[in-house]
Design a protein around this motif. Sequence first.
Motif, mmCIF file in Angstrom:
data_model
loop_
_atom_site.group_PDB
_atom_site.id
_atom_site.type_symbol
_atom_site.label_atom_id
_atom_site.label_comp_id
_atom_site.label_asym_id
_atom_site.label_seq_id
_atom_site.Cartn_x
_atom_site.Cartn_y
_atom_site.Cartn_z
ATOM 1 N N PRO A 35 0.838 -1.213 0.000
ATOM 2 C CA PRO A 35 0.000 0.000 0.000
ATOM 3 C C PRO A 35 0.872 1.263 0.000
ATOM 4 O O PRO A 35 1.923 1.283 0.668
ATOM 5 N N GLN A 36 0.419 2.295 -0.722
ATOM 6 C CA GLN A 36 1.239 3.497 -0.889
ATOM 7 C C GLN A 36 1.649 4.114 0.452
ATOM 8 O O GLN A 36 2.787 4.558 0.625
ATOM 9 N N VAL A 37 0.747 4.100 1.421
ATOM 10 C CA VAL A 37 1.066 4.688 2.727
ATOM 11 C C VAL A 37 2.233 3.929 3.381
ATOM 12 O O VAL A 37 3.058 4.516 4.098
ATOM 13 N N VAL A 38 2.319 2.631 3.095
ATOM 14 C CA VAL A 38 3.410 1.812 3.648
ATOM 15 C C VAL A 38 4.712 2.109 2.894
ATOM 16 O O VAL A 38 5.786 2.230 3.493
ATOM 17 N N VAL A 39 4.596 2.260 1.565
ATOM 18 C CA VAL A 39 5.778 2.639 0.766
ATOM 19 C C VAL A 39 6.372 3.937 1.337
ATOM 20 O O VAL A 39 7.578 4.038 1.580
ATOM 21 N N ASP A 40 5.486 4.927 1.571
ATOM 22 C CA ASP A 40 5.953 6.227 2.073
ATOM 23 C C ASP A 40 6.687 6.068 3.406
ATOM 24 O O ASP A 40 7.737 6.679 3.621
ATOM 25 N N GLU A 41 6.128 5.234 4.265
ATOM 26 C CA GLU A 41 6.735 5.050 5.587
ATOM 27 C C GLU A 41 8.056 4.269 5.492
ATOM 28 O O GLU A 41 9.014 4.570 6.206
ATOM 29 N N MET A 42 8.102 3.278 4.588
ATOM 30 C CA MET A 42 9.351 2.512 4.413
ATOM 31 C C MET A 42 10.481 3.461 4.008
ATOM 32 O O MET A 42 11.603 3.378 4.513
ATOM 33 N N LEU A 43 10.178 4.373 3.076
ATOM 34 C CA LEU A 43 11.211 5.279 2.570
ATOM 35 C C LEU A 43 11.576 6.327 3.629
ATOM 36 O O LEU A 43 12.731 6.745 3.741
ATOM 37 N N ASP A 158 16.763 -2.891 13.315
ATOM 38 C CA ASP A 158 17.185 -1.731 14.100
ATOM 39 C C ASP A 158 15.982 -0.871 14.456
ATOM 40 O O ASP A 158 16.019 -0.088 15.401
ATOM 41 N N GLU A 159 14.936 -0.993 13.663
ATOM 42 C CA GLU A 159 13.698 -0.262 13.941
ATOM 43 C C GLU A 159 12.552 -1.048 13.327
ATOM 44 O O GLU A 159 12.723 -1.657 12.266
ATOM 45 N N GLU A 160 11.409 -1.062 13.982
ATOM 46 C CA GLU A 160 10.241 -1.698 13.365
ATOM 47 C C GLU A 160 8.999 -0.896 13.692
ATOM 48 O O GLU A 160 8.934 -0.234 14.728
ATOM 49 N N PHE A 179 10.136 -3.467 8.747
ATOM 50 C CA PHE A 179 11.363 -3.791 9.477
ATOM 51 C C PHE A 179 12.536 -3.086 8.796
ATOM 52 O O PHE A 179 12.760 -3.271 7.599
ATOM 53 N N LEU A 180 13.256 -2.277 9.566
ATOM 54 C CA LEU A 180 14.420 -1.559 9.028
ATOM 55 C C LEU A 180 15.700 -2.146 9.621
ATOM 56 O O LEU A 180 15.817 -2.304 10.840
#
Length: 307
Positions: A35-43, A158-160, A179-180
Motif C-alpha cells: 500500500p502506498q502509505v506503507v511505501v511512504d513510511e518505508m522510505l 534496528d527499527e520496526e 522492518f528496518l
Amino acid sequence: MRSAILLPGILALALVAPAANAQEGQGDVVYVPTPQVVVDEMLRMAKVGPGDYVIDLGSGDGRIVITAAKKHGARGFGVDLDTYLLKLANSTAKKEGVAERAHFIEQNLFETDLSPATVVTSYLLPEMNEKLRPKLLTLKPGTRVVAHDYALGEWDPDEERTLLVPEKVVGDPGKSYIFLYVVPARVAGRWESEIAPGGKPVPYQFSFEQNFQYVHGTARVGGRELRLPQFRLAGEQIGFSLAVPAPGGPVAHRFSGRVKGDTIEGTVTVGVGSGQRVMPWKARQTARGEMKTGGAAGTRILAGGRR
Ligand SMILES: C[S@@+](CC[C@H](N)C(=O)[O-])C[C@H]1O[C@@H](n2cnc3c(N)ncnc32)[C@H](O)[C@@H]1O
C-alpha cells in the motif's frame, strides 16, 4: 518474537498461490502491491534522499523505486520476472517524469548485483528473506534494508513499525509491519590503539565479538583485561563506554568513531564534568574475526537480555 512472522497465512497463501496471469507476478512469490502509505513510511524510515540508490527486489508495478525517485530525488532500479509488470513500471516511471532515475529490468532477484545499493527494499516471503540475508549482510556498512511484513529471521531489526492500513486485506488484514535494518560494519577481531589521557601514550587494545549488529568483548589497558559492556553498531558508527580502574577511582572513557575497513577514526572522551577531555582516537585492526549470524554457534546478545 515479532508478530509478522506469526501472521496467519492469508498473505503467505496469497504469495505461494500459482500465478494465474501476468498481473499476479512471476517467480517465487505472487504479486501483492505494498500500500502506498506503507511505501511512504518505508522510505521515511530508511531516510531516503537524493544521494540514495534504491533497489527493490521483486518490484511489481514499480511503486517503491518510483516514489523514491519522485518524492525523495533518489535513483535506483527494480527487478522482476513478470514482463507485464516490468512494462507497467517503466511506463509509469516515464509518465511520472523519473525514467532517468528509476528503471525496471527482467532479472531473478537472487542474482541481482546489489553492490550499488544504499537502500534495498523487499516484500517477499520469509524463506526468500532468509536466503537473501547472507548477501545483504555483505553490503556496504550503513546500507539500509527495509522489509515489508516479513522480517529477516535471526537478524534483529534496528527499527520496526506497525501501520494501520484499513484497506489492506492480505496478511494481517488492516495492518502492515515494516522492518528496518542497517548493515553493520564488521568489527569482530582484535584492534590496537594508543591514547594519552595523562600526556603519555598508553596502549588500548580491544577484542570484539560480533553477532549481527551486537558487539561485546574486552579491552586491555595498562596490563589489565576489562570486560566491555555490550553495545550496538549503527552501520559504520561504533560507540562504547569503558571504566578504567585508577587509584582515585574508575575513569570513564567514551569511545566513538567510524569504522572504515581495518581502521576506526573518532574520539575518546575521558573523565566526566569539568575534568573531561576529548582526544582523537584511531584504532587499527590486527586480527580479523568472524561476524556470527545466530545459529547454534552464535552467542546471541540481544537488547533487553532476550535470548
Ligand atoms: C509481493 S510482490 C511486491 C511488489 C513490490 N515490491 C511492492 O512492494 O509493491 C513480489 C514481486 O516479486 C516478483 N518476483 C517473485 N519471484 C521473483 C524472483 N525470483 N525474481 C524477481 N522477481 C520475483 C513477483 O513477480 C512480484 O511482482
